[in-house]
Design a protein around this motif. Sequence first.
Motif, PDB file in Angstrom:
ATOM      1  N   PHE A 178      19.024   7.439  60.422  1.00 57.02           N
ATOM      2  CA  PHE A 178      17.707   6.886  60.731  1.00 57.02           C
ATOM      3  C   PHE A 178      17.771   5.437  61.207  1.00 57.02           C
ATOM      4  O   PHE A 178      16.807   4.955  61.820  1.00 57.02           O
ATOM      5  N   GLU A 179      18.876   4.750  60.973  1.00 51.96           N
ATOM      6  CA  GLU A 179      18.994   3.384  61.492  1.00 51.96           C
ATOM      7  C   GLU A 179      19.494   3.390  62.929  1.00 51.96           C
ATOM      8  O   GLU A 179      18.789   2.955  63.843  1.00 51.96           O
ATOM      9  N   SER A 180      20.692   3.911  63.161  1.00 52.00           N
ATOM     10  CA  SER A 180      21.222   3.898  64.526  1.00 52.00           C
ATOM     11  C   SER A 180      20.363   4.752  65.450  1.00 52.00           C
ATOM     12  O   SER A 180      20.144   4.397  66.619  1.00 52.00           O
ATOM     13  N   GLY A 181      19.835   5.872  64.934  1.00 54.92           N
ATOM     14  CA  GLY A 181      19.017   6.752  65.766  1.00 54.92           C
ATOM     15  C   GLY A 181      17.716   6.125  66.203  1.00 54.92           C
ATOM     16  O   GLY A 181      17.302   6.262  67.357  1.00 54.92           O
ATOM     17  N   THR A 182      17.044   5.413  65.284  1.00 55.23           N
ATOM     18  CA  THR A 182      15.764   4.795  65.672  1.00 55.23           C
ATOM     19  C   THR A 182      15.968   3.527  66.483  1.00 55.23           C
ATOM     20  O   THR A 182      15.112   3.186  67.300  1.00 55.23           O
ATOM     21  N   ILE A 183      17.080   2.840  66.288  1.00 54.63           N
ATOM     22  CA  ILE A 183      17.387   1.703  67.162  1.00 54.63           C
ATOM     23  C   ILE A 183      17.572   2.200  68.595  1.00 54.63           C
ATOM     24  O   ILE A 183      17.012   1.637  69.543  1.00 54.63           O
ATOM     25  N   ALA A 184      18.348   3.247  68.751  1.00 54.97           N
ATOM     26  CA  ALA A 184      18.557   3.821  70.087  1.00 54.97           C
ATOM     27  C   ALA A 184      17.247   4.323  70.679  1.00 54.97           C
ATOM     28  O   ALA A 184      16.974   4.123  71.875  1.00 54.97           O
ATOM     29  N   ALA A 185      16.427   4.951  69.855  1.00 54.61           N
ATOM     30  CA  ALA A 185      15.124   5.424  70.324  1.00 54.61           C
ATOM     31  C   ALA A 185      14.294   4.266  70.857  1.00 54.61           C
ATOM     32  O   ALA A 185      13.673   4.369  71.924  1.00 54.61           O
ATOM     33  N   ALA A 186      14.272   3.161  70.124  1.00 50.56           N
ATOM     34  CA  ALA A 186      13.489   1.999  70.535  1.00 50.56           C
ATOM     35  C   ALA A 186      13.992   1.433  71.858  1.00 50.56           C
ATOM     36  O   ALA A 186      13.198   1.077  72.735  1.00 50.56           O
ATOM     37  N   PHE A 187      15.293   1.352  72.023  1.00 53.81           N
ATOM     38  CA  PHE A 187      15.831   0.888  73.305  1.00 53.81           C
ATOM     39  C   PHE A 187      15.348   1.777  74.447  1.00 53.81           C
ATOM     40  O   PHE A 187      15.181   1.318  75.574  1.00 53.81           O
ATOM     41  N   GLY A 188      15.108   3.043  74.155  1.00 56.80           N
ATOM     42  CA  GLY A 188      14.647   3.972  75.180  1.00 56.80           C
ATOM     43  C   GLY A 188      13.148   4.031  75.352  1.00 56.80           C
ATOM     44  O   GLY A 188      12.655   4.806  76.174  1.00 56.80           O
ATOM     45  N   GLY A 189      12.400   3.236  74.572  1.00 59.11           N
ATOM     46  CA  GLY A 189      10.948   3.214  74.728  1.00 59.11           C
ATOM     47  C   GLY A 189      10.200   4.095  73.751  1.00 59.11           C
ATOM     48  O   GLY A 189       8.980   4.266  73.876  1.00 59.11           O
ATOM     49  N   THR A 190      10.887   4.648  72.770  1.00 54.84           N
ATOM     50  CA  THR A 190      10.249   5.487  71.760  1.00 54.84           C
ATOM     51  C   THR A 190       9.911   4.656  70.533  1.00 54.84           C
ATOM     52  O   THR A 190      10.778   3.946  70.014  1.00 54.84           O
ATOM     53  N   THR A 191       8.677   4.757  70.051  1.00 55.43           N
ATOM     54  CA  THR A 191       8.243   3.978  68.887  1.00 55.43           C
ATOM     55  C   THR A 191       7.879   4.852  67.694  1.00 55.43           C
ATOM     56  O   THR A 191       7.538   4.328  66.640  1.00 55.43           O
ATOM     57  N   THR A 192       7.963   6.162  67.861  1.00 57.37           N
ATOM     58  CA  THR A 192       7.720   7.092  66.758  1.00 57.37           C
ATOM     59  C   THR A 192       8.624   8.306  66.937  1.00 57.37           C
ATOM     60  O   THR A 192       8.737   8.837  68.040  1.00 57.37           O
ATOM     61  N   VAL A 193       9.251   8.743  65.851  1.00 53.90           N
ATOM     62  CA  VAL A 193      10.008   9.992  65.880  1.00 53.90           C
ATOM     63  C   VAL A 193       9.472  10.909  64.788  1.00 53.90           C
ATOM     64  O   VAL A 193       8.975  10.453  63.757  1.00 53.90           O
ATOM     65  N   ILE A 194       9.551  12.213  65.039  1.00 59.32           N
ATOM     66  CA  ILE A 194       9.232  13.206  64.014  1.00 59.32           C
ATOM     67  C   ILE A 194      10.498  14.030  63.798  1.00 59.32           C
ATOM     68  O   ILE A 194      10.950  14.736  64.698  1.00 59.32           O
ATOM     69  N   ASP A 195      11.069  13.885  62.622  1.00 60.21           N
ATOM     70  CA  ASP A 195      12.363  14.478  62.312  1.00 60.21           C
ATOM     71  C   ASP A 195      12.169  15.773  61.520  1.00 60.21           C
ATOM     72  O   ASP A 195      11.139  15.973  60.881  1.00 60.21           O
ATOM     73  N   PHE A 196      13.177  16.632  61.566  1.00 60.21           N
ATOM     74  CA  PHE A 196      13.097  17.912  60.880  1.00 60.21           C
ATOM     75  C   PHE A 196      13.704  17.832  59.488  1.00 60.21           C
ATOM     76  O   PHE A 196      14.892  17.537  59.341  1.00 60.21           O
ATOM     77  N   CYS A 197      12.891  18.094  58.499  1.00 63.26           N
ATOM     78  CA  CYS A 197      13.322  18.165  57.108  1.00 63.26           C
ATOM     79  C   CYS A 197      13.848  19.576  56.845  1.00 63.26           C
ATOM     80  O   CYS A 197      13.091  20.542  56.912  1.00 63.26           O
ATOM     81  N   ILE A 198      15.141  19.673  56.568  1.00 61.00           N
ATOM     82  CA  ILE A 198      15.786  20.967  56.370  1.00 61.00           C
ATOM     83  C   ILE A 198      15.684  21.375  54.904  1.00 61.00           C
ATOM     84  O   ILE A 198      15.958  20.580  53.997  1.00 61.00           O
ATOM     85  N   THR A 199      15.295  22.623  54.668  1.00 60.43           N
ATOM     86  CA  THR A 199      15.166  23.146  53.308  1.00 60.43           C
ATOM     87  C   THR A 199      16.223  24.215  53.054  1.00 60.43           C
ATOM     88  O   THR A 199      16.822  24.755  53.989  1.00 60.43           O
ATOM     89  N   SER A 200      16.427  24.523  51.786  1.00 60.71           N
ATOM     90  CA  SER A 200      17.346  25.592  51.391  1.00 60.71           C
ATOM     91  C   SER A 200      16.594  26.615  50.555  1.00 60.71           C
ATOM     92  O   SER A 200      15.667  26.260  49.817  1.00 60.71           O
TER      93      SER A 200
END
Length: 470
Positions: free
Chosen positions: A74-96
Amino acid sequence: MKKIIKNGIIVTATDTYQADLLLENGKILAIGKIFSEQMAEVIDASGCYVFPGGIDPHTHLDMPFGGTVTKDDFESGTIAAAFGGTTTVIDFCITSKGEPLKNAIQTWHHKAKGKAVIDYGFHLMISEINDSVLKELPSVINNEGITSFKVFMAYKNVFQADDAMLFHTLVTAKELGALVMVHAENGDVIDYLTKKALNEGNTEPIYHALTRPPEAEGEATGRAAQLTGLANSQLYVVHVSCANAVEKIIEARSNGVDIWGETCPQYLVLDQTYLEKPNFEGAKYVWSPPLREKSNQNVLWNALKSGQLQTIGSDQCSFDFKGQKELGRSDFSKIPNGGPIIEDRMSILFSEGVQKGRISLNQFVDITSTRIAKLFGLFPKKGTISVGADADIVIFNPNIERVISAKTHHMAVDYNAFEGMKVTGEPISVLSKGHFVIQNKQFVGQAGNGQYLKRAKYGMLQQFEEKLLM
């Protein structure tokens, strides 16, 4: 401190105009031409577009899969997202299976807390439907604000749901006000073809594509659409990759089914031949659904232009080539599925879409932000530039040319799927709730500044708009 963005061209899903923005306390306070610059930080956006922050509806950060874990968290991924112009992400919560939903959700909260530099929300994977799950779902929606459920029709013996579970999920989602998301591939057919290929000694990355034919995606998409119509429910088909699936979505929509479609940059600009690269390089392009024959690209672009596909997600799911993708060197079915896409999602759509006349500037905003906000319960707080909305702003120079490369990207992964691709247009500065995350192409944000977003139920916006018209 107040901020004023001056001299830029504001672009929303419906309008393009020149005006200034006044930002305060994380919100857009005013839009106009004359603002006092006293006690305010002035940001000059001359020569640039001013977009609402991008929303990526499809990410897999810090996700375990195939015996390993995605490289970007969530750190490196959202930093990269921000560089690309993304300010919100919706991530998938995996269940078992057998695990309380609240435990899985808390695990995902722990993954994101203190790391995300931009705002984020969660989708919830549904791995089983039983009395325990049904009892928890109202709390998931009302307390956690998670209003979208993911069902896999692929990955047999791992994630795959049967038709009864998918249908029960659709019925439940209709009752509770949630949007069902589906990974539409026929997992049983893929399992058969995969075993056949391996038994015949075919282990190279290209067989990942050859054992997941477009017919398997089209069949599953059509089946999911039929079940949605039968349940009188709502469906969002993720990562549409081929003409077969597009045709089924168009057919269902014409029959009145409440169905939406997402595609991804990789399917718009890359093709199946990338999996044929020698020396196992094709493994870099193993994700599901697989890359298709090039003829599918025009179908996807036309579907975006005509509104039959409505959004673009990244399906960010990065694994290093060295040490992770190599797990499948002798068996293509063991190559971790996924690619590093989050940073280049918006630039590729702008360069290949807007600049080449395939979609309009306003469609670009709708596809990357506004429609996503509306479908997933974030509008009008997110997804538009209007008074009272969050000050999630992208200052975008449409004329900058650059070459995409792993040497310059900000993801943690060791390769870039679009290596060497030339694109025109780049975010210069990105603000999240009125604070710079990227300023003059430099990261100035802070891990942990991103906030978790509770989202409204599916259909609430439509009900609100109908009341306004009464």
